[in-house]
Each structure stands twice: as structure tokens, then as C-alpha cells.
Design a protein around this motif. Structure first.
Motif, PDB file in Angstrom:
ATOM      1  N   TYR A  91       0.326  -0.069  13.470  1.00  0.00           N
ATOM      2  CA  TYR A  91       0.261  -0.394  12.135  1.00  0.00           C
ATOM      3  C   TYR A  91       1.354  -0.940  11.549  1.00  0.00           C
ATOM      4  O   TYR A  91       1.351  -2.064  10.915  1.00  0.00           O
ATOM      5  CB  TYR A  91      -0.309   0.524  11.295  1.00  0.00           C
ATOM      6  N   PHE A  92       2.660  -0.483  11.640  1.00  0.00           N
ATOM      7  CA  PHE A  92       3.774  -0.861  11.251  1.00  0.00           C
ATOM      8  C   PHE A  92       4.274  -2.210  11.754  1.00  0.00           C
ATOM      9  O   PHE A  92       4.944  -3.112  11.118  1.00  0.00           O
ATOM     10  CB  PHE A  92       4.769   0.199  11.002  1.00  0.00           C
ATOM     11  N   LYS A  95       2.237  -4.887  10.206  1.00  0.00           N
ATOM     12  CA  LYS A  95       2.622  -4.890   8.750  1.00  0.00           C
ATOM     13  C   LYS A  95       3.795  -5.820   8.760  1.00  0.00           C
ATOM     14  O   LYS A  95       3.945  -6.864   7.791  1.00  0.00           O
ATOM     15  CB  LYS A  95       2.921  -3.490   8.070  1.00  0.00           C
ATOM     16  N   GLN A  96       4.462  -5.663   9.429  1.00  0.00           N
ATOM     17  CA  GLN A  96       5.743  -6.816   9.659  1.00  0.00           C
ATOM     18  C   GLN A  96       5.256  -7.937   9.929  1.00  0.00           C
ATOM     19  O   GLN A  96       5.831  -9.021   9.538  1.00  0.00           O
ATOM     20  CB  GLN A  96       6.823  -6.276  10.686  1.00  0.00           C
ATOM     21  N   HIS A  98       2.075  -9.512   9.669  1.00  0.00           N
ATOM     22  CA  HIS A  98       1.317  -9.898   8.479  1.00  0.00           C
ATOM     23  C   HIS A  98       1.475  -9.029   7.248  1.00  0.00           C
ATOM     24  O   HIS A  98       0.476  -8.199   7.055  1.00  0.00           O
ATOM     25  CB  HIS A  98      -0.270  -9.797   9.011  1.00  0.00           C
ATOM     26  N   PRO A  99       2.417  -9.356   6.364  1.00  0.00           N
ATOM     27  CA  PRO A  99       2.809  -8.348   5.211  1.00  0.00           C
ATOM     28  C   PRO A  99       1.837  -8.162   4.408  1.00  0.00           C
ATOM     29  O   PRO A  99       1.745  -7.143   3.540  1.00  0.00           O
ATOM     30  CB  PRO A  99       3.971  -8.833   4.632  1.00  0.00           C
ATOM     31  N   HIS A 100       0.833  -9.179   3.951  1.00  0.00           N
ATOM     32  CA  HIS A 100       0.031  -9.093   2.958  1.00  0.00           C
ATOM     33  C   HIS A 100      -1.460  -8.634   3.381  1.00  0.00           C
ATOM     34  O   HIS A 100      -2.204  -8.510   2.473  1.00  0.00           O
ATOM     35  CB  HIS A 100      -0.164 -10.457   2.133  1.00  0.00           C
ATOM     36  N   SER A 102      -3.093  -6.225   5.213  1.00  0.00           N
ATOM     37  CA  SER A 102      -4.012  -4.853   4.981  1.00  0.00           C
ATOM     38  C   SER A 102      -4.101  -4.782   3.467  1.00  0.00           C
ATOM     39  O   SER A 102      -4.984  -4.254   3.062  1.00  0.00           O
ATOM     40  CB  SER A 102      -3.128  -3.832   5.599  1.00  0.00           C
ATOM     41  N   ASN A 103      -3.104  -4.931   2.528  1.00  0.00           N
ATOM     42  CA  ASN A 103      -3.443  -4.827   1.033  1.00  0.00           C
ATOM     43  C   ASN A 103      -4.499  -5.673   0.387  1.00  0.00           C
ATOM     44  O   ASN A 103      -5.002  -5.390  -0.066  1.00  0.00           O
ATOM     45  CB  ASN A 103      -1.803  -5.036   0.316  1.00  0.00           C
ATOM     46  N   ILE A 161      -0.938   3.589   5.646  1.00  0.00           N
ATOM     47  CA  ILE A 161      -1.080   2.545   4.709  1.00  0.00           C
ATOM     48  C   ILE A 161      -0.680   2.746   3.360  1.00  0.00           C
ATOM     49  O   ILE A 161      -0.073   1.816   2.757  1.00  0.00           O
ATOM     50  CB  ILE A 161      -2.779   2.494   4.698  1.00  0.00           C
ATOM     51  N   CYS A 164       3.070   1.373   2.377  1.00  0.00           N
ATOM     52  CA  CYS A 164       3.073  -0.104   2.217  1.00  0.00           C
ATOM     53  C   CYS A 164       2.228  -0.869   1.205  1.00  0.00           C
ATOM     54  O   CYS A 164       2.893  -1.665   0.395  1.00  0.00           O
ATOM     55  CB  CYS A 164       2.335  -0.729   3.655  1.00  0.00           C
TER      56      CYS A 164
END
Length: 203
Positions: A91-92, A95-96, A98-100, A102-103, A161, A164
Motif C-alpha cells: 500500500y505505501f 501510495k508513493q 500514485h499519491p492521489h 486511493s484518496n 489508509i 495518508c
């Protein structure tokens, strides 16, 4: 569809992806997408009919970058401990990269619940039934303490989650600058996995 049409359609999709991720469905305007794609707004309607159609295509593409990764982890043949460690680590890393994403997915699912129902028919939509059975099996085997499998799955999701999604709030509370917070998140992928595993493993 000829090559020029494919190129124009791809330009529109890439622009829509950027605008929708930044502003969501209701905050985005077709003219913004047209301007970013450098096309006439009428071309967007020609290829995609309306904003909802374009949004659903973008969201489907984004959701099925995220969802299969969750499904693959929770339904592989590894132990619950390994699943937790892989989920946190992946996940992390995701997130790096695709930074946006999951939000965006979580926000839009909350805003458009009816649309979410249509996604559940996809074969790669995460299914936790196998995960629940495995948790119960490891409890009976004396590996895990008694715990509700659904609650465990929610713990895994939320503990990974939330930091982030709530970055500005947590940075304010911890008085962390952006670089410090990045370091916190970098170590969190092991910290959160250790925390969950230590809380559920039978001593």
C-alpha cells in the motif's frame, strides 16, 4: 476508430483523469477537461456523451488499478501474518507511485454509492470470504487469538489508509513538515504491520 481519433480520445481521458482526481465528479467542469486536453468541448461529448459517462470510464480505470491488488493479497495462499505485511508494504509503495488514487477512489465511492454497486460485479472486486475462513482456521490452530475476521480486515485497511488520507490533520497534530511526514510514512509500513500482528498472534 482511426489513429487520430484514438489519440484525441486518449488526450481527453488523460485530462479527465487529472481533473477528476483533483476535483471529483461534482467539482469538475467539462470545459476544464477540454482546455487541459486542448480539444473543443464538443469533441468530448462526441466521444463520451456526457460528464457522467466520461467520469465512469475514468473511475473504472482507476478503481481497477487499486482493487485487484487488494484482492490478490487477501486471496493468495500466504499466512495471515504475511498478508498483513504484504498489504502494508504494497500500500505505501503504491501510495508513493500514485499519491492521489486511493484518496480519490474512497472519496468518490462515498459520494456516489449507487455507482459503487455496479463495480461489485467485476471479477477482481475484492472478496474477503476466503480471508475470513483463513482467519477462523488460524484461530482454531492456535496461531491467532479469537478475533472477528471482518474487524481484522477493517483494522488492516484503516490503519494503512487513514494516515495518508488525513496527512494535513496528522501533520498539524505532530508538528511535522512534509519531509518529516514522508519519513514517518516510510517507516509506518513495517510499524503498522508489526502492531497488528503483535495484537492478534497468540503468545
Amino acid at each position: 476508430m482511426n489513429m487520430r481519433s484514438l489519440k484525441v480520445k486518449d488526450q481527453i481521458l488523460r485530462a479527465a483523469n487529472e481533473i477528476f482526481q483533483a476535483k471529483g465528479l461534482h467539482g469538475s467542469r467539462m470545459q476544464e477537461i477540454a482546455d487541459l486536453a486542448e480539444v473543443n468541448k464538443s469533441l468530448i461529448h462526441y466521444y463520451f456523451k456526457n460528464k457522467q459517462t466520461l467520469y465512469e470510464m475514468v473511475f473504472n480505470n482507476v478503481f481497477y488499478i487499486v482493487a485487484p491488488q487488494i484482492d490478490d493479497i487477501i486471496n493468495d495462499e500466504s499466512t495471515i501474518e504475511d498478508k498483513i505485511r504484504r498489504f502494508s508494504s504494497n500500500y505505501f509503495a503504491f501510495k508513493q507511485k500514485h499519491p492521489h488514487l486511493s484518496n480519490f477512489v474512497i472519496h468518490e465511492l462515498n459520494e456516489n454509492g449507487d455507482f459503487f454497486d455496479s463495480l461489485k460485479t467485476h471479477p477482481k472486486f475484492p472478496n474477503i470470504e476466503k480471508f475470513k475462513i483463513q482467519v477462523e482456521r488460524e484461530i482454531r490452530a492456535g496461531i491467532l487469538i479469537p478475533i472477528n475476521p471482518e474487524q481484522l480486515f477493517i483494522h488492516i485497511l484503516s490503519l494503512n489508509i487513514f494516515p495518508c488520507m488525513a496527512e494535513p490533520f496528522i501533520r498539524g497534530l505532530t508538528n511535522s513538515d512534509p519531509n518529516t511526514y514522508k519519513s514517518i510514512l516510510k517507516t509506518r509500513k513495517t510499524e503498522v504491520a508489526d502492531f497488528i500482528i503483535n495484537s492478534i498472534k497468540r503468545k
